[in-house]
Enzyme design. Structure first.
Site, PDB file in Angstrom:
ATOM      1  N   GLN A 185       0.830  -1.201   0.000  1.00  0.00           N
ATOM      2  CA  GLN A 185       0.000   0.000   0.000  1.00  0.00           C
ATOM      3  C   GLN A 185       0.869   1.257   0.000  1.00  0.00           C
ATOM      4  O   GLN A 185       0.352   2.371  -0.049  1.00  0.00           O
ATOM      5  CB  GLN A 185      -0.909   0.004   1.228  1.00  0.00           C
ATOM      6  CG  GLN A 185      -1.841  -1.200   1.301  1.00  0.00           C
ATOM      7  CD  GLN A 185      -2.501  -1.335   2.656  1.00  0.00           C
ATOM      8  OE1 GLN A 185      -3.527  -0.717   2.924  1.00  0.00           O
ATOM      9  NE2 GLN A 185      -1.916  -2.131   3.543  1.00  0.00           N
ATOM     10  N   ASN A 186       2.182   1.065   0.074  1.00  0.00           N
ATOM     11  CA  ASN A 186       3.108   2.187   0.204  1.00  0.00           C
ATOM     12  C   ASN A 186       3.481   2.768  -1.160  1.00  0.00           C
ATOM     13  O   ASN A 186       3.515   2.049  -2.164  1.00  0.00           O
ATOM     14  CB  ASN A 186       4.374   1.748   0.942  1.00  0.00           C
ATOM     15  CG  ASN A 186       4.061   1.217   2.332  1.00  0.00           C
ATOM     16  OD1 ASN A 186       2.993   1.506   2.882  1.00  0.00           O
ATOM     17  ND2 ASN A 186       4.967   0.452   2.891  1.00  0.00           N
ATOM     18  N   ASP A 193       6.387   4.760  -1.309  1.00  0.00           N
ATOM     19  CA  ASP A 193       7.731   5.302  -1.088  1.00  0.00           C
ATOM     20  C   ASP A 193       8.818   4.666  -1.943  1.00  0.00           C
ATOM     21  O   ASP A 193       9.935   5.173  -2.013  1.00  0.00           O
ATOM     22  CB  ASP A 193       8.123   5.208   0.396  1.00  0.00           C
ATOM     23  CG  ASP A 193       7.969   3.803   0.968  1.00  0.00           C
ATOM     24  OD1 ASP A 193       8.353   2.828   0.282  1.00  0.00           O
ATOM     25  OD2 ASP A 193       7.491   3.681   2.112  1.00  0.00           O
ATOM     26  N   HIS A 253      -1.107   1.590  -4.756  1.00  0.00           N
ATOM     27  CA  HIS A 253      -1.454   3.012  -4.758  1.00  0.00           C
ATOM     28  C   HIS A 253      -0.474   3.845  -5.585  1.00  0.00           C
ATOM     29  O   HIS A 253      -0.428   5.068  -5.437  1.00  0.00           O
ATOM     30  CB  HIS A 253      -1.526   3.531  -3.321  1.00  0.00           C
ATOM     31  CG  HIS A 253      -2.579   2.850  -2.512  1.00  0.00           C
ATOM     32  ND1 HIS A 253      -2.504   2.712  -1.138  1.00  0.00           N
ATOM     33  CD2 HIS A 253      -3.740   2.244  -2.876  1.00  0.00           C
ATOM     34  CE1 HIS A 253      -3.572   2.059  -0.696  1.00  0.00           C
ATOM     35  NE2 HIS A 253      -4.326   1.772  -1.737  1.00  0.00           N
ATOM     36  N   CYS A 260       4.158  18.901 -18.557  1.00  0.00           N
ATOM     37  CA  CYS A 260       4.353  17.753 -19.443  1.00  0.00           C
ATOM     38  C   CYS A 260       5.241  18.151 -20.620  1.00  0.00           C
ATOM     39  O   CYS A 260       4.962  19.146 -21.296  1.00  0.00           O
ATOM     40  CB  CYS A 260       3.003  17.253 -19.933  1.00  0.00           C
ATOM     41  SG  CYS A 260       3.106  15.895 -21.125  1.00  0.00           S
ATOM     42  N   GLU A 315       1.934  -3.858  17.169  1.00  0.00           N
ATOM     43  CA  GLU A 315       0.918  -4.016  18.215  1.00  0.00           C
ATOM     44  C   GLU A 315      -0.324  -4.616  17.593  1.00  0.00           C
ATOM     45  O   GLU A 315      -0.472  -4.654  16.364  1.00  0.00           O
ATOM     46  CB  GLU A 315       0.602  -2.661  18.846  1.00  0.00           C
ATOM     47  CG  GLU A 315       0.233  -1.592  17.860  1.00  0.00           C
ATOM     48  CD  GLU A 315       0.212  -0.211  18.482  1.00  0.00           C
ATOM     49  OE1 GLU A 315      -0.668   0.578  18.098  1.00  0.00           O
ATOM     50  OE2 GLU A 315       1.058   0.074  19.356  1.00  0.00           O
TER      51      GLU A 315
END
Length: 243
Positions: free
Chosen positions: A101-102, A104, A119, A146, A214
């Site tokens: 989902q990252n 980076d 994504h 562009c 967690e």
């Protein structure tokens, strides 16, 4: 937890088709903010208010300032042990898919190749009018244009309120349906459609494993829940894992 870790290692060793889902938490130790914690803001803006088509239409200069800041902040980030362990897992498993989902790009920098960036990527840019799109790691001007048609470029990411890239969800579902092991790594399990992937895997008979700092809302529904840093747990799982 040691007993569960050894059991998960055995399950992975026997897996014929493994699918891994990663979320923002896996990049925290690389210095990438999750935007869900107390540091999840930029100039008092919530990312949810900027990562939107209507925000870009109304204030493209502000949205590009935010994304250029994100791109520049990532230049100092390096893949951590969790990213590297998943790249190693890919090399050891013939049938493997990493769904992230990252945006980076750290998984790719770690060496992952069988990867689906659900994504998109901060390093992809595309035209708002024509079909021009490219990967670009260079610093960008405040309002990049562009080179083909002269219209404004936009980040190559999926914004809130936008559909996923065509075909991505279909391929992800198909691969999860065929998997026999499904790992959810450092994801809050809050955002759809990824939040439903674990149930899809269970419905098709896969062993489900959560690795997270967690407990999350899905912890009690997983076959195994290993709580701790992914950068500690994943290298442990890879230690001695047979190919």
């Amino acid at each position: 937890m040691l007993g569960e870790l050894e059991m998960v290692k055995a399950v992975l060793s026997g897996s014929r088709r493994t699918v891994v889902l990663t979320g923002a938490g896996i990049s925290v130790e690389s210095g990438v903010p999750t935007f869900r914690g107390r540091d999840g803001s930029w100039k008092n803006y919530r990312p949810e208010d900027l990562a939107r088509p209507d925000a870009f239409e109304a204030r493209p200069e502000l949205v590009w300032e935010f994304y250029n800041w994100r791109r520049e902040s990532l230049r100092e980030s390096e893949p951590n042990a969790a990213h590297l362990a998943l790249a190693e897992m890919e090399r050891k498993k013939n049938n493997f898919l990493l769904i992230t989902q990252n945006v980076d790009g750290l998984h790719c920098r770690a060496g992952s190749r069988k990867i689906m960036e659900m994504h998109g990527s901060l390093w992809q840019i595309k035209c708002t009018k024509c079909t021009h799109a490219r990967e670009d790691f260079s610093p960008l001007p405040p309002m990049p244009e562009c080179p083909v048609c002269g219209h404004l470029l936009r980040p190559g990411v999926v914004w809130f309120g936008e559909p996923l890239i065509p075909g991505v969800l279909r391929v992800a579902i198909d691969e999860i349906n065929k998997s026999d092991v499904f790992l959810a790594v450092e994801t809050s399990s809050l955002a759809q459609p990824a939040a439903s992937f674990y149930q899809l895997a269970k419905d098709h008979g896969a062993v489900t494993v959560e690795i997270n700092r967690e407990p999350t809302p899905i912890s009690g529904f997983m076959d195994f829940a290993l709580h701790g840093k992914a950068s500690d747990i994943l290298p442990e799982l890879m230690a001695g894992l047979s190919e």
